[in-house]
Design a protein around this motif. Sequence first.
Motif, PDB file in Angstrom:
ATOM      1  N   ALA A 103     -10.225  -4.899  -9.201  1.00  0.00           N
ATOM      2  CA  ALA A 103      -9.694  -4.518 -10.494  1.00  0.00           C
ATOM      3  C   ALA A 103      -9.222  -4.459 -10.909  1.00  0.00           C
ATOM      4  CB  ALA A 103     -10.908  -3.282 -10.589  1.00  0.00           C
ATOM      5  N   VAL A 104      -7.542  -4.039 -10.239  1.00  0.00           N
ATOM      6  CA  VAL A 104      -6.017  -3.575 -10.540  1.00  0.00           C
ATOM      7  C   VAL A 104      -5.709  -5.318 -10.982  1.00  0.00           C
ATOM      8  CG1 VAL A 104      -4.197  -3.332 -10.503  1.00  0.00           C
ATOM      9  CG2 VAL A 104      -5.261  -1.386  -9.885  1.00  0.00           C
ATOM     10  N   ARG A 105      -5.892  -6.385 -10.181  1.00  0.00           N
ATOM     11  CA  ARG A 105      -5.171  -7.586  -9.693  1.00  0.00           C
ATOM     12  C   ARG A 105      -6.302  -8.185 -11.057  1.00  0.00           C
ATOM     13  NH1 ARG A 105      -6.598  -7.426  -4.124  1.00  0.00           N
ATOM     14  NH2 ARG A 105      -5.140  -6.964  -3.031  1.00  0.00           N
ATOM     15  N   ALA A 106      -7.147  -7.989 -11.295  1.00  0.00           N
ATOM     16  CA  ALA A 106      -7.975  -9.156 -12.342  1.00  0.00           C
ATOM     17  C   ALA A 106      -7.559  -8.554 -14.588  1.00  0.00           C
ATOM     18  CB  ALA A 106      -9.530  -8.595 -12.669  1.00  0.00           C
ATOM     19  N   GLN A 107      -6.533  -6.796 -14.015  1.00  0.00           N
ATOM     20  CA  GLN A 107      -6.349  -7.294 -15.228  1.00  0.00           C
ATOM     21  C   GLN A 107      -3.859  -7.468 -15.129  1.00  0.00           C
ATOM     22  OE1 GLN A 107      -8.299  -3.670 -17.170  1.00  0.00           O
ATOM     23  NE2 GLN A 107      -7.988  -3.470 -15.136  1.00  0.00           N
ATOM     24  N   VAL A 108      -3.772  -7.612 -14.741  1.00  0.00           N
ATOM     25  CA  VAL A 108      -2.057  -7.689 -13.842  1.00  0.00           C
ATOM     26  C   VAL A 108      -1.627  -9.057 -13.729  1.00  0.00           C
ATOM     27  CG1 VAL A 108      -2.358  -5.221 -13.856  1.00  0.00           C
ATOM     28  CG2 VAL A 108      -1.676  -7.018 -11.704  1.00  0.00           C
ATOM     29  N   SER A 109      -0.562  -9.304 -14.131  1.00  0.00           N
ATOM     30  CA  SER A 109       0.556 -10.435 -13.351  1.00  0.00           C
ATOM     31  C   SER A 109       1.645 -10.011 -13.364  1.00  0.00           C
ATOM     32  CB  SER A 109       0.691 -11.380 -14.974  1.00  0.00           C
ATOM     33  OG  SER A 109       0.998 -12.818 -14.340  1.00  0.00           O
ATOM     34  N   LEU A 110       2.157 -10.525 -12.314  1.00  0.00           N
ATOM     35  CA  LEU A 110       3.626  -9.818 -12.003  1.00  0.00           C
ATOM     36  C   LEU A 110       4.721 -11.530 -12.215  1.00  0.00           C
ATOM     37  CD1 LEU A 110       6.017  -8.150 -10.427  1.00  0.00           C
ATOM     38  CD2 LEU A 110       4.659  -8.879  -7.952  1.00  0.00           C
ATOM     39  N   THR A 111       5.396 -11.080 -12.340  1.00  0.00           N
ATOM     40  CA  THR A 111       7.253 -12.454 -12.757  1.00  0.00           C
ATOM     41  C   THR A 111       8.282 -11.561 -11.739  1.00  0.00           C
ATOM     42  OG1 THR A 111       6.222 -13.894 -14.773  1.00  0.00           O
ATOM     43  CG2 THR A 111       8.519 -13.906 -14.032  1.00  0.00           C
ATOM     44  N   GLY A 112       8.328 -12.149 -10.975  1.00  0.00           N
ATOM     45  CA  GLY A 112       9.825 -11.450  -9.723  1.00  0.00           C
ATOM     46  C   GLY A 112      10.856 -12.178 -10.219  1.00  0.00           C
ATOM     47  N   GLN A 113      11.463 -11.763  -9.169  1.00  0.00           N
ATOM     48  CA  GLN A 113      12.642 -11.966  -9.522  1.00  0.00           C
ATOM     49  C   GLN A 113      13.845 -12.998  -9.082  1.00  0.00           C
ATOM     50  OE1 GLN A 113      15.839  -9.070  -7.190  1.00  0.00           O
ATOM     51  NE2 GLN A 113      14.190  -7.358  -6.922  1.00  0.00           N
ATOM     52  N   TYR A 114      12.325 -14.073  -8.587  1.00  0.00           N
ATOM     53  CA  TYR A 114      12.796 -15.821  -8.587  1.00  0.00           C
ATOM     54  C   TYR A 114      11.932 -16.621  -8.646  1.00  0.00           C
ATOM     55  CZ  TYR A 114      16.384 -12.975  -5.537  1.00  0.00           C
ATOM     56  OH  TYR A 114      17.843 -12.596  -4.939  1.00  0.00           O
ATOM     57  N   ALA A 115      12.203 -18.031  -9.390  1.00  0.00           N
ATOM     58  CA  ALA A 115      11.069 -18.596 -10.001  1.00  0.00           C
ATOM     59  C   ALA A 115       9.959 -19.028  -9.194  1.00  0.00           C
ATOM     60  CB  ALA A 115      11.511 -19.469 -10.395  1.00  0.00           C
ATOM     61  N   SER A 116       8.608 -19.387  -8.987  1.00  0.00           N
ATOM     62  CA  SER A 116       7.849 -18.975  -8.037  1.00  0.00           C
ATOM     63  C   SER A 116       6.858 -20.072  -8.309  1.00  0.00           C
ATOM     64  CB  SER A 116       6.768 -17.914  -7.872  1.00  0.00           C
ATOM     65  OG  SER A 116       6.429 -17.205  -9.159  1.00  0.00           O
ATOM     66  N   ILE A 117       6.728 -21.255  -9.145  1.00  0.00           N
ATOM     67  CA  ILE A 117       6.446 -21.648  -9.849  1.00  0.00           C
ATOM     68  C   ILE A 117       7.125 -23.167  -8.458  1.00  0.00           C
ATOM     69  CG2 ILE A 117       5.859 -21.836 -11.636  1.00  0.00           C
ATOM     70  CD1 ILE A 117       9.108 -22.877 -11.371  1.00  0.00           C
ATOM     71  N   ASP A 118       6.617 -24.765  -8.616  1.00  0.00           N
ATOM     72  CA  ASP A 118       6.330 -25.154  -8.059  1.00  0.00           C
ATOM     73  C   ASP A 118       7.810 -26.518  -8.002  1.00  0.00           C
ATOM     74  OD1 ASP A 118       6.775 -27.709  -6.220  1.00  0.00           O
ATOM     75  OD2 ASP A 118       4.668 -27.815  -5.578  1.00  0.00           O
ATOM     76  N   ARG A 145       0.913  -0.543   0.004  1.00  0.00           N
ATOM     77  CA  ARG A 145      -0.335  -0.198  -0.139  1.00  0.00           C
ATOM     78  C   ARG A 145       1.120   1.399   0.013  1.00  0.00           C
ATOM     79  NH1 ARG A 145      -5.471   0.895   1.355  1.00  0.00           N
ATOM     80  NH2 ARG A 145      -6.177   2.852   2.475  1.00  0.00           N
ATOM     81  N   PRO A 146       0.689   2.454  -0.763  1.00  0.00           N
ATOM     82  CA  PRO A 146       1.991   3.621  -0.966  1.00  0.00           C
ATOM     83  C   PRO A 146       1.658   4.014   0.314  1.00  0.00           C
ATOM     84  CG  PRO A 146       0.620   3.146  -3.019  1.00  0.00           C
ATOM     85  CD  PRO A 146      -0.131   1.832  -2.512  1.00  0.00           C
ATOM     86  N   ASP A 147       2.013   4.899   0.253  1.00  0.00           N
ATOM     87  CA  ASP A 147       2.660   5.801   2.002  1.00  0.00           C
ATOM     88  C   ASP A 147       2.179   7.696   1.686  1.00  0.00           C
ATOM     89  OD1 ASP A 147       2.919   3.877   4.025  1.00  0.00           O
ATOM     90  OD2 ASP A 147       4.099   4.297   3.585  1.00  0.00           O
ATOM     91  N   GLY A 148       1.597   7.612   0.435  1.00  0.00           N
ATOM     92  CA  GLY A 148       1.794   8.908  -0.643  1.00  0.00           C
ATOM     93  C   GLY A 148       1.437   9.178  -1.763  1.00  0.00           C
ATOM     94  N   GLY A 149       0.399   9.763  -2.622  1.00  0.00           N
ATOM     95  CA  GLY A 149       0.307   9.475  -4.004  1.00  0.00           C
ATOM     96  C   GLY A 149      -0.593   8.988  -4.296  1.00  0.00           C
ATOM     97  N   HIS A 150      -0.667   9.078  -5.638  1.00  0.00           N
ATOM     98  CA  HIS A 150      -1.451   7.760  -6.328  1.00  0.00           C
ATOM     99  C   HIS A 150      -1.106   6.956  -7.844  1.00  0.00           C
ATOM    100  CE1 HIS A 150      -4.731  10.839  -4.522  1.00  0.00           C
ATOM    101  NE2 HIS A 150      -4.049  11.567  -4.659  1.00  0.00           N
ATOM    102  N   ALA A 151      -1.608   6.007  -7.575  1.00  0.00           N
ATOM    103  CA  ALA A 151      -1.931   5.128  -9.055  1.00  0.00           C
ATOM    104  C   ALA A 151      -2.618   4.176  -9.907  1.00  0.00           C
ATOM    105  CB  ALA A 151      -0.381   4.284  -8.391  1.00  0.00           C
ATOM    106  N   HIS A 152      -2.320   4.532 -10.978  1.00  0.00           N
ATOM    107  CA  HIS A 152      -3.549   4.097 -11.759  1.00  0.00           C
ATOM    108  C   HIS A 152      -3.127   2.825 -12.720  1.00  0.00           C
ATOM    109  CE1 HIS A 152      -6.063   7.840  -9.976  1.00  0.00           C
ATOM    110  NE2 HIS A 152      -6.676   7.033 -10.445  1.00  0.00           N
ATOM    111  N   VAL A 153      -3.971   1.474 -12.717  1.00  0.00           N
ATOM    112  CA  VAL A 153      -3.639   0.769 -13.699  1.00  0.00           C
ATOM    113  C   VAL A 153      -4.722   0.637 -14.741  1.00  0.00           C
ATOM    114  CG1 VAL A 153      -2.857  -1.577 -13.915  1.00  0.00           C
ATOM    115  CG2 VAL A 153      -2.279   0.032 -12.350  1.00  0.00           C
TER     116      VAL A 153
END
Length: 329
Positions: free
Chosen positions: A79-94, A60-68
């Motif tokens: 609504a944001v989560r329904a439209q985005v996907s994230l691949t981080g720095q390390y593999a997240s699969i099993d 959660r931001p501590d200031g400002g605004h962000a829109h996706v």
Amino acid sequence: MTRHRTELAIETSGLVKVFGTNRAVDGIDLEVPAGSVYGVLGPNGAGKTTAVRMLATLLRPDGGHAHVFGHDVVREADAVRAQVSLTGQYASIDEDLTGTENLVLLGRLLGHRKPAARERASRLLEAFGLTEAADRQVKNYSGGMRRRIDIAASIISTPRLLFLDEPTTGLDPRSRNQVWDIVRIVVAQGTTVLLTTQYLDEADHLAGRIAVIDHGKVIAEGTPGQLKSSVGAGSVHVRLRDPEQRPQAERVLARTLEADVQLDADPVALTARISGAESGRSAAEHAAQALAELAREGVTVDDFSLGQPSLDEVFLALTDRTTRKEMAA
């Protein structure tokens, strides 16, 4: 801001995140056009991953605004989560499941029926060059294969926006190129990609626009060409016939271009940055004068080229300016 919000995949204004006394993100403003690769470039600790986690609704931001895509990341997080996907720095699969099992499992969790999930998994494994490894446990995959299966997992259901957080960290050059090809394929299919990276050549190859972040702030933004132009008109690269003439060539270039000259590892090579248009002349005119002066001094040149500064030079110049300003404050 000149673009209408509905034309933007991401829009932030004054985005802030604080951890104790550390302002990890310190007032970031971004506009990311839909359908593009947007690079966020910076060293470790610059605030790149923290910014991505806020945009992906994980922090959660501590200031400002962000829109996706026009949705507020705090008030409209679902609504944001329904439209985005994230691949981080390390593999997240099993790692104990096979490639196929991982993708089918995720497909089922996303609501696909089993036949549809298996079909989607098969198509992604083929597209990412993993068909032969489909029935092997992921723990037996190479680093490059793990990154590819991780990105495949991120697009089981095609997202409108894909966050790739340093996707090629630790990969060999061949695996990096394979990931780059995948990014291009994803964007060609209509997905917007926000790419964070420490690798300047990666941003140069993939991104249409780049934001350079240091100490939680955007210190520069633009196309790769604009960023390169901001730190100098170009670099002159010279190869001599006789290595014994290099000290003389160094003096001529330093005097003519009024620039520091770098002696390359090759004993007949030199490089000098052209600082710009203070005299009203173009980089090509500066370079032509330097070549003429070398000839006048009897220095034989076998090869001569003029190029833009690299993004490495851009980043070092920009962060050096930021450091000087902070020390002066």
